[in-house]
Design a protein around this motif. Structure first.
Motif, PDB file in Angstrom:
ATOM      1  N   ALA A  25       0.838  -1.208   0.000  1.00 40.72           N
ATOM      2  CA  ALA A  25       0.000   0.000   0.000  1.00 40.72           C
ATOM      3  C   ALA A  25       0.868   1.251   0.000  1.00 40.72           C
ATOM      4  N   GLN A  26       1.981   1.224   0.823  1.00 42.86           N
ATOM      5  CA  GLN A  26       2.866   2.385   0.876  1.00 42.86           C
ATOM      6  C   GLN A  26       3.539   2.616  -0.474  1.00 42.86           C
ATOM      7  N   GLN A  27       3.987   1.497  -1.080  1.00 47.47           N
ATOM      8  CA  GLN A  27       4.651   1.629  -2.371  1.00 47.47           C
ATOM      9  C   GLN A  27       3.706   2.190  -3.423  1.00 47.47           C
ATOM     10  N   ARG A  28       2.481   1.724  -3.422  1.00 47.55           N
ATOM     11  CA  ARG A  28       1.518   2.221  -4.400  1.00 47.55           C
ATOM     12  C   ARG A  28       1.205   3.692  -4.146  1.00 47.55           C
ATOM     13  N   ASN A  29       1.089   4.062  -2.893  1.00 48.97           N
ATOM     14  CA  ASN A  29       0.809   5.473  -2.584  1.00 48.97           C
ATOM     15  C   ASN A  29       1.919   6.369  -3.126  1.00 48.97           C
ATOM     16  N   GLN A  30       3.172   5.945  -2.915  1.00 44.81           N
ATOM     17  CA  GLN A  30       4.289   6.752  -3.375  1.00 44.81           C
ATOM     18  C   GLN A  30       4.306   6.847  -4.893  1.00 44.81           C
ATOM     19  N   SER A  31       4.032   5.673  -5.551  1.00 36.68           N
ATOM     20  CA  SER A  31       4.005   5.662  -7.016  1.00 36.68           C
ATOM     21  C   SER A  31       2.889   6.551  -7.528  1.00 36.68           C
ATOM     22  N   SER A  32       1.731   6.484  -6.867  1.00 31.75           N
ATOM     23  CA  SER A  32       0.591   7.273  -7.317  1.00 31.75           C
ATOM     24  C   SER A  32       0.885   8.754  -7.199  1.00 31.75           C
ATOM     25  N   ARG A  33       1.580   9.138  -6.122  1.00 33.30           N
ATOM     26  CA  ARG A  33       1.855  10.567  -5.930  1.00 33.30           C
ATOM     27  C   ARG A  33       2.694  11.127  -7.073  1.00 33.30           C
ATOM     28  N   THR A  34       3.633  10.356  -7.553  1.00 37.75           N
ATOM     29  CA  THR A  34       4.514  10.859  -8.604  1.00 37.75           C
ATOM     30  C   THR A  34       3.892  10.741  -9.979  1.00 37.75           C
ATOM     31  N   SER A  35       2.901   9.819 -10.161  1.00 32.71           N
ATOM     32  CA  SER A  35       2.382   9.561 -11.508  1.00 32.71           C
ATOM     33  C   SER A  35       1.065  10.254 -11.790  1.00 32.71           C
ATOM     34  N   VAL A  36       0.264  10.472 -10.777  1.00 28.89           N
ATOM     35  CA  VAL A  36      -1.075  11.007 -11.046  1.00 28.89           C
ATOM     36  C   VAL A  36      -1.345  12.345 -10.373  1.00 28.89           C
ATOM     37  N   ARG A  37      -0.323  12.903  -9.701  1.00 28.58           N
ATOM     38  CA  ARG A  37      -0.578  14.155  -8.986  1.00 28.58           C
ATOM     39  C   ARG A  37      -1.034  15.266  -9.933  1.00 28.58           C
ATOM     40  N   GLN A  38      -0.467  15.278 -11.172  1.00 31.02           N
ATOM     41  CA  GLN A  38      -0.772  16.352 -12.108  1.00 31.02           C
ATOM     42  C   GLN A  38      -1.847  15.978 -13.126  1.00 31.02           C
ATOM     43  N   MET A  39      -2.529  14.863 -12.906  1.00 32.55           N
ATOM     44  CA  MET A  39      -3.580  14.469 -13.854  1.00 32.55           C
ATOM     45  C   MET A  39      -4.692  15.508 -13.874  1.00 32.55           C
ATOM     46  N   PHE A  40      -5.221  15.757 -15.092  1.00 31.62           N
ATOM     47  CA  PHE A  40      -6.352  16.698 -15.214  1.00 31.62           C
ATOM     48  C   PHE A  40      -7.592  16.147 -14.516  1.00 31.62           C
ATOM     49  N   ASP A  41      -7.855  14.816 -14.665  1.00 31.15           N
ATOM     50  CA  ASP A  41      -8.980  14.198 -13.990  1.00 31.15           C
ATOM     51  C   ASP A  41      -8.669  14.006 -12.514  1.00 31.15           C
ATOM     52  N   CYS A  42      -9.728  13.832 -11.721  1.00 30.88           N
ATOM     53  CA  CYS A  42      -9.566  13.540 -10.310  1.00 30.88           C
ATOM     54  C   CYS A  42      -9.241  12.055 -10.143  1.00 30.88           C
ATOM     55  N   ASP A  81     -16.473   1.124   6.110  1.00 28.43           N
ATOM     56  CA  ASP A  81     -16.186   2.413   5.477  1.00 28.43           C
ATOM     57  C   ASP A  81     -14.974   2.228   4.567  1.00 28.43           C
ATOM     58  N   PHE A  82     -14.624   3.282   3.838  1.00 23.10           N
ATOM     59  CA  PHE A  82     -13.421   3.280   3.019  1.00 23.10           C
ATOM     60  C   PHE A  82     -12.564   4.467   3.417  1.00 23.10           C
ATOM     61  N   ARG A  83     -11.255   4.227   3.493  1.00 20.75           N
ATOM     62  CA  ARG A  83     -10.304   5.264   3.929  1.00 20.75           C
ATOM     63  C   ARG A  83      -9.727   5.965   2.703  1.00 20.75           C
ATOM     64  N   PHE A  84      -9.635   7.306   2.773  1.00 23.95           N
ATOM     65  CA  PHE A  84      -8.933   8.066   1.754  1.00 23.95           C
ATOM     66  C   PHE A  84      -7.429   7.805   1.923  1.00 23.95           C
ATOM     67  N   ASP A  85      -6.815   6.979   1.048  1.00 30.27           N
ATOM     68  CA  ASP A  85      -5.370   6.754   1.106  1.00 30.27           C
ATOM     69  C   ASP A  85      -4.616   7.800   0.304  1.00 30.27           C
ATOM     70  N   TYR A  86      -5.182   8.189  -0.822  1.00 31.57           N
ATOM     71  CA  TYR A  86      -4.499   9.165  -1.667  1.00 31.57           C
ATOM     72  C   TYR A  86      -5.509   9.879  -2.550  1.00 31.57           C
ATOM     73  N   LEU A  87      -5.355  11.200  -2.714  1.00 35.39           N
ATOM     74  CA  LEU A  87      -6.120  11.988  -3.669  1.00 35.39           C
ATOM     75  C   LEU A  87      -5.162  12.938  -4.370  1.00 35.39           C
ATOM     76  N   ASN A  88      -5.240  13.007  -5.695  1.00 34.88           N
ATOM     77  CA  ASN A  88      -4.402  13.983  -6.369  1.00 34.88           C
ATOM     78  C   ASN A  88      -4.983  15.389  -6.155  1.00 34.88           C
ATOM     79  N   GLU A  89      -4.275  16.395  -6.679  1.00 35.05           N
ATOM     80  CA  GLU A  89      -4.669  17.772  -6.391  1.00 35.05           C
ATOM     81  C   GLU A  89      -6.068  18.081  -6.947  1.00 35.05           C
ATOM     82  N   SER A  90      -6.371  17.529  -8.144  1.00 34.37           N
ATOM     83  CA  SER A  90      -7.692  17.777  -8.716  1.00 34.37           C
ATOM     84  C   SER A  90      -8.789  17.187  -7.836  1.00 34.37           C
TER      85      SER A  90
END
Length: 839
Positions: free
Chosen positions: A107-124, A140-149
């Protein structure tokens, strides 16, 4: 290149559009041809299609990506998720190894990868993990990562990451979205919503948003990609509203408006222009729409209108001209405005204006700014009963010029029924009293009347009064129209025998019209009953089903509407059948939608059902009669044929050649009569069999149909290429082709003739053609071709019954198509028929 063993395939990137088919066909072939677990597949497509996406997911596709929305990071994430879920793949092993070396959890590895790959995506984009209770259920579901959009869209901050979805968005459970997220995690099936409307608390404010949403499972959670389309929806609504507004403006204008395209064709006229064109030309709108302006007004060719219109189109300048139209001796004021689409023309009849131009000019010079700007009718009058000054609104509303209105006592323009109380109101002004909301009708120049609401103030010292009038004709007309509409509706309901009922769910009372009361077995004077009393009238065999349908009807998640036929039992035991339509209206203002009321319309169809049953019984009797008669006719015919053969056998060698030919002619006539009877049976059976639809390969069906027809070896039958497969009734279509192709062979005047079979795709049907190069059919015989026993037989064949084409016509029309032919003597014959793409 050769391999000692098959190479390992970690994943397949599959384009939906393949050179020889589509991606769905490949998936079916992959599943059918693989005896082991197939590698994961990611499908790429140029345009998103929810129907194709669902089919692809059902066939095992791990992800479905639209090329226009694709980024390298998104593709990398999709491939990584797909290969991680494939145990033993090389990519999965490398990924797991990297995780092990890094010491991070997946989960940590995916979070780090997601931050670098999807942070600037136009879509949310977001990653969520499941929060489970002690029993293992997802709570419930936990917010693990959200990009800026995504943070901006949700009006969240980085500090909100780690919190629960339902904690921050309380409407998530009630809306049903939470349950759908749980289903994604538990089943692995993706969730795609192209047009989702969602209301919840965003940043402390209750807002309604519109989204395009895609959800896919990731470990014990899911990834979500969405786009806020509220601006798009608002823009679409604004565009539609603007188009409607412009059209409404055109239709509400008193001026005539016409659109001409680049080829001078008349493509649109508003209501005023349609009326004017009909008056000027004597043509109807159907006759002049689509024609060129010069075809409709030939007298204008070569005139100033011709020159100015062409100048407007050529130089792209607006032109204005006054035109005298000689055929009707009418003056028209014309404004023409060019555009890329053609020419927009405004015109009005100014014949009367030309006569009164001088007087109008004097009146316009006396108006001041206040009078000119007011849309209400402003007037100054004297106590002697005349207007002394009027604003332009009078002319706009009544049609009279100010001079005409001021030349006569104003009472002359008042409706005769309103003159007495108008005079009384004017007298109260002379006594210094104010008049407020005084209503009367004023005559217009065209003879109609307008309702005006007046407020007036006297100025006794100057022997004058000042008044403002507001045109309330539309309001009065709406009131009259509403009353008339209610009267017409009431009369229509009484004539049509429709019963109406209004359900009030707050009181559980049902208000019944007299017709509805009688239909449910109540006294016609009964105005109110309870819902329970209505339910008690339901037939016992249908009551449970009806009550279940009604409970579903009251579910806010449903449509709130149903149409159903059901039976009711009257107090005297009589059973009646009703056809019912019901619409439920909900209160959707709160967080929980509740049913408020419902409107029900019902008609008694007992007599109609009995008539249909009687008709069905008569049809069955007729069918039985046809079969019995055909059997009774065919039995003696077979006896005659057999008897002729026995005579020939008994007199073998004794019959002359002429006698033998007579015996053969006798049997041929018997066989022809048998064919005629068989044709009658086939004709009677059309529409009476329950043939089921099935996929039919047209090319294969034609091959199977042509083979038993036994065309001469020198005969040529050409079939079009790329024939479709359609869902239809195989036997009926086979009969049509067999008759038409068989006729082309049988009635051809040469053994080396040819037949060409073609097809053309139309809107929702196919048009088939069967063309031969035979002797042809005279045009005067065409109408007889499809009539029963009306054989048109240029070859004088004795085996023509005159039933085949009648059968073909009946089959084609019963299946919703049409059939016709084109032919001339000596030029061959072409039959055309249409067939629905799906019967």
């Amino acid at each position: 290149m050769f391999y000692d063993s098959p190479p390992t395939i970690d994943a397949i990137l599959l384009d939906y559009h393949l050179p020889d088919g589509d991606g769905l066909e490949f998936l079916v072939a992959l599943a059918a041809g693989s005896d082991r677990m197939a590698p994961p597949v990611i499908m790429l497509t140029g345009q998103g299609d929810e129907r194709i996406a669902v089919q692809a997911m059902r066939l095992g596709v791990r992800d479905y990506l639209v090329k226009s929305d694709l980024t390298p990071e998104l593709l990398q994430l999709a491939v990584r998720n797909a290969t991680i879920d494939k145990p033993g793949s090389a990519t999965a092993n490398r990924w797991q190894g990297q995780l092990a070396e890094s010491g991070d959890t997946p989960a940590q590895q995916r979070n780090q990868s997601s931050r670098t790959s999807v942070r600037q995506m136009f879509d949310c984009f977001g990653i969520y993990s499941a929060m489970r209770d002690s029993s293992g259920q997802i709570s419930d579901f936990r917010f693990d990562y959200l990009n800026e959009s995504a943070l901006e869209s949700n009006q969240m901050t980085v500090d909100d990451l780690g919190k629960g979805v339902c904690e921050l968005f309380p409407n998530m459970r009630e809306s049903g979205l939470f349950a759908e997220y749980v289903r994604v995690v538990e089943t692995g099936a993706p969730l795609i919503k192209e047009d989702l409307t969602y209301t919840d608390v965003f940043g402390g404010h209750s807002l309604t948003r519109a989204y395009s949403l895609q959800i896919g499972k990731l470990d014990d959670g899911f990834t979500a990609c969405w786009r806020d389309i509220i601006a798009q929806k608002q823009a679409e609504l604004m565009l539609c509203a603007e188009n409607d507004r412009i059209t409404n403006i055109w239709e509400s204008m008193t001026d005539a408006y016409v659109n001409l395209d680049q080829d001078w064709r008349i493509v649109y006229t508003n209501r005023a222009a349609t009326t004017a064109f009909c008056q000027l030309t004597g043509l109807t709108s159907e006759e002049f729409l689509g024609k060129t302006h010069w075809e409709v007004f030939p007298s204008l060719v070569g005139t100033i209108v011709d020159r100015e219109y062409h100048r407007a189109m050529t130089d792209l300048v607006a032109v204005h001209l006054d035109v005298f139209y000689e055929p009707t001796r009418t003056w028209l004021e014309v404004h023409a405005y060019p555009s890329d689409a053609g020419l927009g023309v405004y015109f009005r009849d100014i014949t009367e204006r030309q006569r009164l131009a001088a007087e109008r000019l004097d009146a316009e010079q006396e108006r001041d700014r206040f009078f000119n700007l007011s849309i209400d009718m402003l007037a100054i009058g004297s106590f002697d009963g005349y207007f002394t000054r009027l604003n332009p609104a009078f002319e706009q509303i009544l049609g009279f010029t100010n001079a005409e209105l001021m030349a006569r006592p104003f009472i002359d323009f008042v409706h005769p029924d309103d003159r007495a109380h108008t005079i009384a109101g004017a007298q109260s002004l002379t006594q210094g009293d104010r008049v407020v909301n005084f209503e009367n009708r004023y005559r217009c120049k065209d003879g109609s009347y307008r309702w005006i609401s007046w407020s007036a103030m006297p100025y006794v010292q100057s022997n004058a009064w000042y008044a403002i009038g507001h045109d309330i004709t539309d309001r009065q007309q709406i009131d009259r129209d509403l009353r008339e509409s209610q009267d017409r509706l009431r009369a229509g309901i009484e004539v049509a025998g429709v019963g109406l009922a209004r359900f009030d769910y707050a009181t559980n009372l049902v208000e019944l019209s007299p017709e509805a009361a009688m239909m449910y077995g109540f006294d016609p004077d009964t105005s109110f009953v309870t819902r329970a009393q209505i339910h008690e009238t339901f037939h016992p065999d249908e009551r449970a089903t009806l009550e279940q349908t009604i409970s579903q009807l009251l579910d806010p998640a449903g449509k709130g509407w149903f149409a159903q036929d059901h039976r009711v039992v009257w107090p005297n035991g009589e059973v009646r059948c009703l056809s019912v339509r019901k619409q439920v209206f909900f209160d959707r203002a709160g967080t929980v939608e509740i049913p408020l009321r419902a409107i029900l319309a019902a008609i008694d169809i007992t007599d109609r059902n009995q008539t249909l049953a009687d008709l069905e019984a008569r049809n069955q009797e007729l069918d039985s009669f046809v079969y019995i008669v055909s059997h009774d006719l065919k039995a003696p015919l077979r006896a005659v044929a057999n008897l002729s053969e026995w005579i020939e056998e008994d007199l073998a060698g004794a019959l002359t050649v002429a006698n033998q030919e007579q015996m053969m002619l006798l049997r041929s006539r018997v066989y022809r009569m048998e064919s005629t009877i068989d044709g009658l049976l086939d004709y009677a059976r059309i529409g009476c069999t329950d043939d089921l639809n099935e996929p039919v390969d047209i090319a294969q069906l034609l091959a199977e149909t042509i083979d038993p027809l036994a065309a001469p070896p020198t005969f040529t039958i050409s079939i079009a290429q790329n024939l479709p497969t359609i869902d239809t009734k195989r036997l009926l279509l086979t009969q049509v082709f067999a008759n038409l192709i068989g006729n082309g062979i049988k009635h051809h005047d040469r053994v080396d003739g040819s037949i060409q079979i073609g097809i053309a795709e139309r809107d929702n049907f196919y048009e088939f053609t069967i063309a031969d190069d035979g002797p042809g059919i005279a045009p005067e015989q065409h109408d007889r071709m499809f009539k029963i026993f009306q054989a048109v037989n240029p070859q004088k064949r004795s085996d023509s019954t005159g039933i085949g084409l009648a059968i073909v016509k009946k089959i084609v029309e019963a299946e919703g198509g049409t059939i016709w032919l084109e032919s001339q003597l000596g030029e061959g014959t072409t039959f055309y028929f249409t067939w629905l793409q799906r019967s």
